[in-house]
Design a protein around this motif. Sequence first.
Motif, PDB file in Angstrom:
ATOM      1  N   GLU A  37       0.819  -1.205   0.000  1.00 41.83           N
ATOM      2  CA  GLU A  37       0.000   0.000   0.000  1.00 41.83           C
ATOM      3  C   GLU A  37       0.860   1.266   0.000  1.00 41.83           C
ATOM      4  O   GLU A  37       0.507   2.271  -0.627  1.00 41.83           O
ATOM      5  N   VAL A  38       1.990   1.230   0.673  1.00 44.19           N
ATOM      6  CA  VAL A  38       2.871   2.402   0.726  1.00 44.19           C
ATOM      7  C   VAL A  38       3.451   2.679  -0.662  1.00 44.19           C
ATOM      8  O   VAL A  38       3.495   3.839  -1.106  1.00 44.19           O
ATOM      9  N   LEU A  39       3.875   1.634  -1.343  1.00 47.11           N
ATOM     10  CA  LEU A  39       4.428   1.817  -2.683  1.00 47.11           C
ATOM     11  C   LEU A  39       3.371   2.347  -3.639  1.00 47.11           C
ATOM     12  O   LEU A  39       3.633   3.253  -4.449  1.00 47.11           O
ATOM     13  N   ASP A  40       2.157   1.788  -3.551  1.00 47.23           N
ATOM     14  CA  ASP A  40       1.069   2.229  -4.438  1.00 47.23           C
ATOM     15  C   ASP A  40       0.715   3.693  -4.194  1.00 47.23           C
ATOM     16  O   ASP A  40       0.510   4.468  -5.142  1.00 47.23           O
ATOM     17  N   ARG A  41       0.648   4.077  -2.924  1.00 48.96           N
ATOM     18  CA  ARG A  41       0.272   5.452  -2.606  1.00 48.96           C
ATOM     19  C   ARG A  41       1.354   6.439  -3.026  1.00 48.96           C
ATOM     20  O   ARG A  41       1.072   7.561  -3.470  1.00 48.96           O
ATOM     21  N   PHE A  42       2.625   6.029  -2.916  1.00 45.33           N
ATOM     22  CA  PHE A  42       3.722   6.890  -3.360  1.00 45.33           C
ATOM     23  C   PHE A  42       3.617   7.117  -4.868  1.00 45.33           C
ATOM     24  O   PHE A  42       3.777   8.254  -5.348  1.00 45.33           O
ATOM     25  N   THR A  43       3.345   6.056  -5.609  1.00 44.43           N
ATOM     26  CA  THR A  43       3.215   6.180  -7.065  1.00 44.43           C
ATOM     27  C   THR A  43       2.016   7.055  -7.426  1.00 44.43           C
ATOM     28  O   THR A  43       2.098   7.905  -8.320  1.00 44.43           O
ATOM     29  N   GLU A  44       0.906   6.865  -6.734  1.00 46.93           N
ATOM     30  CA  GLU A  44      -0.276   7.692  -6.979  1.00 46.93           C
ATOM     31  C   GLU A  44       0.023   9.175  -6.758  1.00 46.93           C
ATOM     32  O   GLU A  44      -0.411  10.032  -7.520  1.00 46.93           O
ATOM     33  N   GLU A  45       0.759   9.452  -5.699  1.00 48.02           N
ATOM     34  CA  GLU A  45       1.011  10.840  -5.307  1.00 48.02           C
ATOM     35  C   GLU A  45       2.053  11.513  -6.184  1.00 48.02           C
ATOM     36  O   GLU A  45       1.973  12.707  -6.447  1.00 48.02           O
ATOM     37  N   THR A  46       3.036  10.755  -6.654  1.00 49.96           N
ATOM     38  CA  THR A  46       4.184  11.352  -7.349  1.00 49.96           C
ATOM     39  C   THR A  46       4.289  10.974  -8.821  1.00 49.96           C
ATOM     40  O   THR A  46       5.012  11.641  -9.570  1.00 49.96           O
ATOM     41  N   GLY A  47       3.629   9.889  -9.215  1.00 45.88           N
ATOM     42  CA  GLY A  47       3.795   9.374 -10.576  1.00 45.88           C
ATOM     43  C   GLY A  47       5.056   8.550 -10.760  1.00 45.88           C
ATOM     44  O   GLY A  47       5.325   8.043 -11.858  1.00 45.88           O
TER      45      GLY A  47
END
Length: 346
Positions: A37-47
């Motif tokens: 979930e942390v990796l997914d949210r980082f990608t969502e937030e930053t691309g």
Amino acid sequence: MKKLALAGLLAVGLTGCSSEEPQVLNLYNWSEYMPQEVLDRFTEETGIQVVYTTYDSNEAMYARLKLLDDSAAYDLAVPSTYYVSKMRQEDLLLPIDRSKIEGFDNLDPELVNLDIDPENQFSVPYLWGTTGLAVDTADIEGEPVTAWEDLWEDRFDGRVMLTNDMREVFHVGLRVLGYSGNSTNPDEIEAAYEKLAELMPSVRTFNSDAPRMPYLEGEADVGMIWNGEAVMGKDTMESLEYVYPEEGIIAWLDSFVIPKNAKNPEAAHQFISFVLQPEISALISEEIGYATPNLAARDLLPDEVANNRASYPNATDMINAEFQTDIGDDALQVYAKYWEMLKSGR
């Protein structure tokens, strides 16, 4: 429990970033040590896409990063306490640009500006934890297990598990003999080897990929385990207990570092700042059972997590605890010689 990030998360090779390609962060970390979930949210937030590659020992991580070539071009790694010092001294790391890090002030003052990296010029604490005893209370009869020394009892023949970690295993042998787990004395290291050699007939397996699994699968009943693995294991098997050995537990701090040949240090700084957000640090601690050094995150933890002694030991649990330190290359070679002998049965 949410799916944990594992090796091969994304079917892409190590790559840097350019204007034509989406940005990529190559993260080199321990197995099961970052919630998906942390990796997914980082990608969502930053691309920024995250390529997550794993190792099972500091030695393996160090050997790979020391190559300093394109096959080992990682943007972030997570070495344990003493390897931060070693890699810093060997000029394998880029300095941390504190102006690009948000949330550093949330970190526990007791866990920053340590001897391994004065003023945290090259590292930012991620998680801290302990290595203690795992006991399957459903399968073990007789006196309770309270000390490392108990592993040598005949009743555990063929049922002991050790982490696949040279320093940790020798730490146990040294402590049982009354020596420091950071000994650099060749005679003491040899004595620990001889003591550990007596234990080997009882050792069923070495495991640092997922040390809870031999207990959950009925392969082992007693032995070493990382505290977070014990917490995750207990979610599945209620009888798995984490015990603080009388000789003292092994304590460690894992930190983010940026390898010298990182292709995307900007993304590395962004990811560190993302993880330092109290909500994210709390999520990580709750998910994988290790202690966060982020004081603001601790305030967000549910009581059952914050009061879980396996994750957050009290002062009594930390009596005789010993943090691993950098022992230098000469001593490390002595350990390595006896480690090879131990595992090869010589």
